[in-house]
Scaffold this motif. Structure first.
Motif, PDB file in Angstrom:
ATOM      1  N   ARG A  97      25.179  74.964  29.471  1.00 24.22           N
ATOM      2  CA  ARG A  97      24.816  73.976  28.450  1.00 24.22           C
ATOM      3  C   ARG A  97      23.620  73.142  28.896  1.00 24.22           C
ATOM      4  N   ALA A  98      23.608  72.747  30.182  1.00 24.56           N
ATOM      5  CA  ALA A  98      22.475  71.979  30.700  1.00 24.56           C
ATOM      6  C   ALA A  98      21.194  72.808  30.667  1.00 24.56           C
ATOM      7  N   ALA A  99      21.312  74.094  30.978  1.00 23.80           N
ATOM      8  CA  ALA A  99      20.138  74.977  30.966  1.00 23.80           C
ATOM      9  C   ALA A  99      19.602  75.164  29.550  1.00 23.80           C
ATOM     10  N   ALA A 100      20.501  75.347  28.580  1.00 19.78           N
ATOM     11  CA  ALA A 100      20.072  75.518  27.183  1.00 19.78           C
ATOM     12  C   ALA A 100      19.396  74.254  26.666  1.00 19.78           C
ATOM     13  N   ALA A 101      19.947  73.099  27.012  1.00 16.36           N
ATOM     14  CA  ALA A 101      19.344  71.830  26.568  1.00 16.36           C
ATOM     15  C   ALA A 101      17.954  71.644  27.169  1.00 16.36           C
ATOM     16  N   LEU A 102      17.791  72.043  28.433  1.00 15.34           N
ATOM     17  CA  LEU A 102      16.479  71.936  29.075  1.00 15.34           C
ATOM     18  C   LEU A 102      15.472  72.878  28.414  1.00 15.34           C
ATOM     19  N   ALA A 103      15.911  74.091  28.070  1.00 14.15           N
ATOM     20  CA  ALA A 103      15.022  75.040  27.386  1.00 14.15           C
ATOM     21  C   ALA A 103      14.506  74.457  26.079  1.00 14.15           C
ATOM     22  N   CYS A 104      15.395  73.764  25.380  1.00 17.80           N
ATOM     23  CA  CYS A 104      15.056  73.158  24.094  1.00 17.80           C
ATOM     24  C   CYS A 104      13.968  72.093  24.255  1.00 17.80           C
ATOM     25  N   VAL A 105      14.157  71.186  25.216  1.00 17.10           N
ATOM     26  CA  VAL A 105      13.196  70.103  25.437  1.00 17.10           C
ATOM     27  C   VAL A 105      11.897  70.657  26.016  1.00 17.10           C
ATOM     28  N   LEU A 106      11.982  71.721  26.796  1.00 16.21           N
ATOM     29  CA  LEU A 106      10.788  72.360  27.342  1.00 16.21           C
ATOM     30  C   LEU A 106       9.869  72.856  26.226  1.00 16.21           C
ATOM     31  N   CYS A 107      10.454  73.482  25.222  1.00 18.25           N
ATOM     32  CA  CYS A 107       9.669  73.954  24.074  1.00 18.25           C
ATOM     33  C   CYS A 107       9.079  72.786  23.290  1.00 18.25           C
ATOM     34  N   ILE A 108       9.841  71.700  23.148  1.00 16.70           N
ATOM     35  CA  ILE A 108       9.342  70.529  22.419  1.00 16.70           C
ATOM     36  C   ILE A 108       8.153  69.912  23.148  1.00 16.70           C
ATOM     37  N   GLN A 109       8.211  69.873  24.491  1.00 14.69           N
ATOM     38  CA  GLN A 109       7.098  69.339  25.272  1.00 14.69           C
ATOM     39  C   GLN A 109       5.842  70.183  25.112  1.00 14.69           C
ATOM     40  N   LEU A 110       5.993  71.506  25.167  1.00 12.69           N
ATOM     41  CA  LEU A 110       4.829  72.395  25.097  1.00 12.69           C
ATOM     42  C   LEU A 110       4.302  72.552  23.680  1.00 12.69           C
ATOM     43  N   GLY A 111       5.188  72.446  22.681  1.00 16.84           N
ATOM     44  CA  GLY A 111       4.775  72.620  21.304  1.00 16.84           C
ATOM     45  C   GLY A 111       4.483  74.075  20.982  1.00 16.84           C
ATOM     46  N   PRO A 112       4.090  74.376  19.754  1.00 10.95           N
ATOM     47  CA  PRO A 112       3.823  75.762  19.373  1.00 10.95           C
ATOM     48  C   PRO A 112       2.606  76.303  20.115  1.00 10.95           C
ATOM     49  N   GLY A 113       2.673  77.576  20.505  1.00  6.38           N
ATOM     50  CA  GLY A 113       1.573  78.200  21.236  1.00  6.38           C
ATOM     51  C   GLY A 113       2.071  79.366  22.058  1.00  6.38           C
ATOM     52  N   ILE A 114       1.166  79.975  22.770  1.00  4.39           N
ATOM     53  CA  ILE A 114       1.505  81.171  23.559  1.00  4.39           C
ATOM     54  C   ILE A 114       2.546  80.850  24.624  1.00  4.39           C
ATOM     55  N   GLU A 115       2.430  79.682  25.256  1.00  7.95           N
ATOM     56  CA  GLU A 115       3.345  79.337  26.353  1.00  7.95           C
ATOM     57  C   GLU A 115       4.788  79.242  25.872  1.00  7.95           C
ATOM     58  N   SER A 116       5.013  78.513  24.768  1.00  6.25           N
ATOM     59  CA  SER A 116       6.373  78.382  24.258  1.00  6.25           C
ATOM     60  C   SER A 116       6.876  79.695  23.666  1.00  6.25           C
TER      61      SER A 116
END
Length: 451
Positions: free
Chosen positions: A143-162
């Motif tokens: 659960r902690a890993a999934a939540a981190l993945a979610c915030v990681l995408c929000i930080q990077l925003g749309p693009g190749i990296e996310s």
């Protein structure tokens, strides 16, 4: 060795470590468990001292305790990055609790501060750590890993990296959501995070449709069956179905018109059955999803007609005025408030505008699509939502807020309320409420004085 020295040795080690239990254990390991004659300022002493200095970032829980306020006022960017590097290393630790605490610490940092450049350089390392924890970890760690993945995408925003992050983690999240042997809480968290990651990162329409199908296969199991004449009874899976429904609704807001029409035909006549569920959260989720679907349908066709409108409005009106004694007062109050708005949306095409204040700015939530999007990201970011509304370009684009407003340090300082001032304000407000409530309730005092 004299008794007083034996008794003081552990105490001295503990004081050097600054109270950190992990540093104490390592120091004892360095000593080897035996009493030896150690020369002053030896290499062994130096190693113990080094461990004590490192214990600051080696304790994953220390970040969560500091919180964003301490970081803003006392910490520097270099200190924060140094601490985060230590937490990223700890995601590979042998201890499951340490890994989980490290994941939560990194997530808390990302919620409270924009770290785009720092994350961009380490996104592959973070993605690998998250993937490993999702595949091999237990429920809380997953659960902690999934939540981190979610915030990681929000930080990077749309693009190749996310997009790369979603391509790596998407199949793992989808597998967990569909795996009946996993814990319900893990599947529930993964359903929410998978929906948000897809909302942020996906640029492949096929992947979007596949995610929608995965989620609707989950929540559609709650639909009323022919044999269920007394309504829907909640099960342990209900929380998973709620999260899947809300994530599905979120993704529907970014679908092409043709796909939205297909989904409306498939689900609009089935969703009202969820209003009879005995779980209040499922009823509310179904009601808000219905309001959003009606808004989408009328946005595509202003003359949209729903065949069972009369029976649906009757159900919504009953829930908006529900007075059943067997239901908790808090649940009834919450349900009535939500369904009054849902009923207005379905019957009158109306939405009660809400205002969200953050810093010197205001955002007006004037439709169900915007409300559902805001509620979803607020659930993920928690108290960091206001900060991200001010600083995160992706979220500002989603809510059409324009580029971030640049403020100088002096202006920010005048706007910020200290913790002590906030405590005084809350105390004064509490006393005022208590005094007003006492005057209203205790009328016997006045009667006693009269006699």
């Amino acid at each position: 060795m004299p008794k007083n020295k034996k008794r003081n040795t552990p105490h001295e080690l503990r004081s050097v470590a600054g109270g950190g239990g992990g540093a104490v254990v390592r120091s004892r390991g360095a000593l080897g468990g035996q009493h030896r004659n150690v020369q002053p300022f030896s290499d062994e002493d130096a190693s113990i001292e080094t461990m004590s200095h490192c214990s600051g970032y080696s304790d994953p829980s220390s970040f969560a305790e500091d919180g964003p306020e301490v970081l803003d006022e006392e910490g520097t960017q270099e200190d924060l990055e140094y601490k985060l590097k230590g937490l990223i290393d700890l995601t590979l630790d042998k201890s499951a609790k340490t890994r989980q605490a490290a994941l939560e610490g990194i997530k808390n940092a990302m919620c409270s501060k924009m770290l785009y450049e720092f994350i961009l350089e380490r996104r592959m390392t973070l993605t690998d750590s998250i993937e490993r924890c999702l595949k091999k970890g237990k429920s809380d760690e997953q659960r902690a890993a999934a939540a981190l993945a979610c915030v990681l995408c929000i930080q990077l925003g749309p693009g190749i990296e996310s997009e790369e992050i979603l391509k790596t983690l998407g199949p793992v999240l989808k597998k967990i959501i569909s795996d009946g042997t996993m814990s319900i809480q893990t599947r529930q968290t993964c359903a929410t995070c998978f929906g948000v990651c897809c909302f942020v990162a996906t640029d492949d329409i096929t992947e979007l449709y596949s995610t929608l199908e995965c989620l609707e296969n989950i929540f559609s199991k709650s639909y009323l069956k022919e044999k269920d004449t007394n309504g829907i009874c909640s099960t342990p899976n209900t929380v998973l179905h709620i999260s899947s429904l809300l994530s599905w609704t979120l993704l529907l807001t970014i679908c092409p018109i043709n796909e939205v029409k297909k989904k409306l035909e498939m689900h609009l006549h089935k969703l009202p059955s969820l209003l009879s569920c005995d779980d209040v959260n499922m009823r509310i989720a179904a009601g808000e999803s219905l309001a959003l679907l009606f808004e989408l349908a009328r946005g595509m066709d202003n003359d949209f007609f729903y065949e069972d409108m009369e029976s649906l409005t009757q159900m919504l009106r009953a829930l908006a005025t529900d007075g059943n004694k067997h239901r908790a007062k808090v649940d009834k109050r919450k349900q009535r408030s939500v369904f009054r708005d849902v009923l207005r949306a379905v019957e009158e095409r109306d939405f009660p505008t809400e205002t969200v204040k953050f810093g010197p700015e205001r955002m007006y939530i004037d439709c169900w699509v915007k409300k559902h999007t805001y509620d979803t990201f607020k659930e993920v970011l928690g108290s960091g939502m206001q900060y991200h509304l001010q600083s995160n370009e992706f979220l500002r684009n989603v809510f059409e807020l324009g580029p971030p407003v640049m403020l100088d340090a002096a202006t920010l300082k005048t706007m910020k309320i200290s913790r002590f001032e906030r405590h005084l304000y809350n105390s004064a407000a509490f006393k005022a409420r208590t005094k007003a409530r006492s005057k209203c309730r205790d009328k016997r005092a006045d009667v006693g004085e009269f006699f």
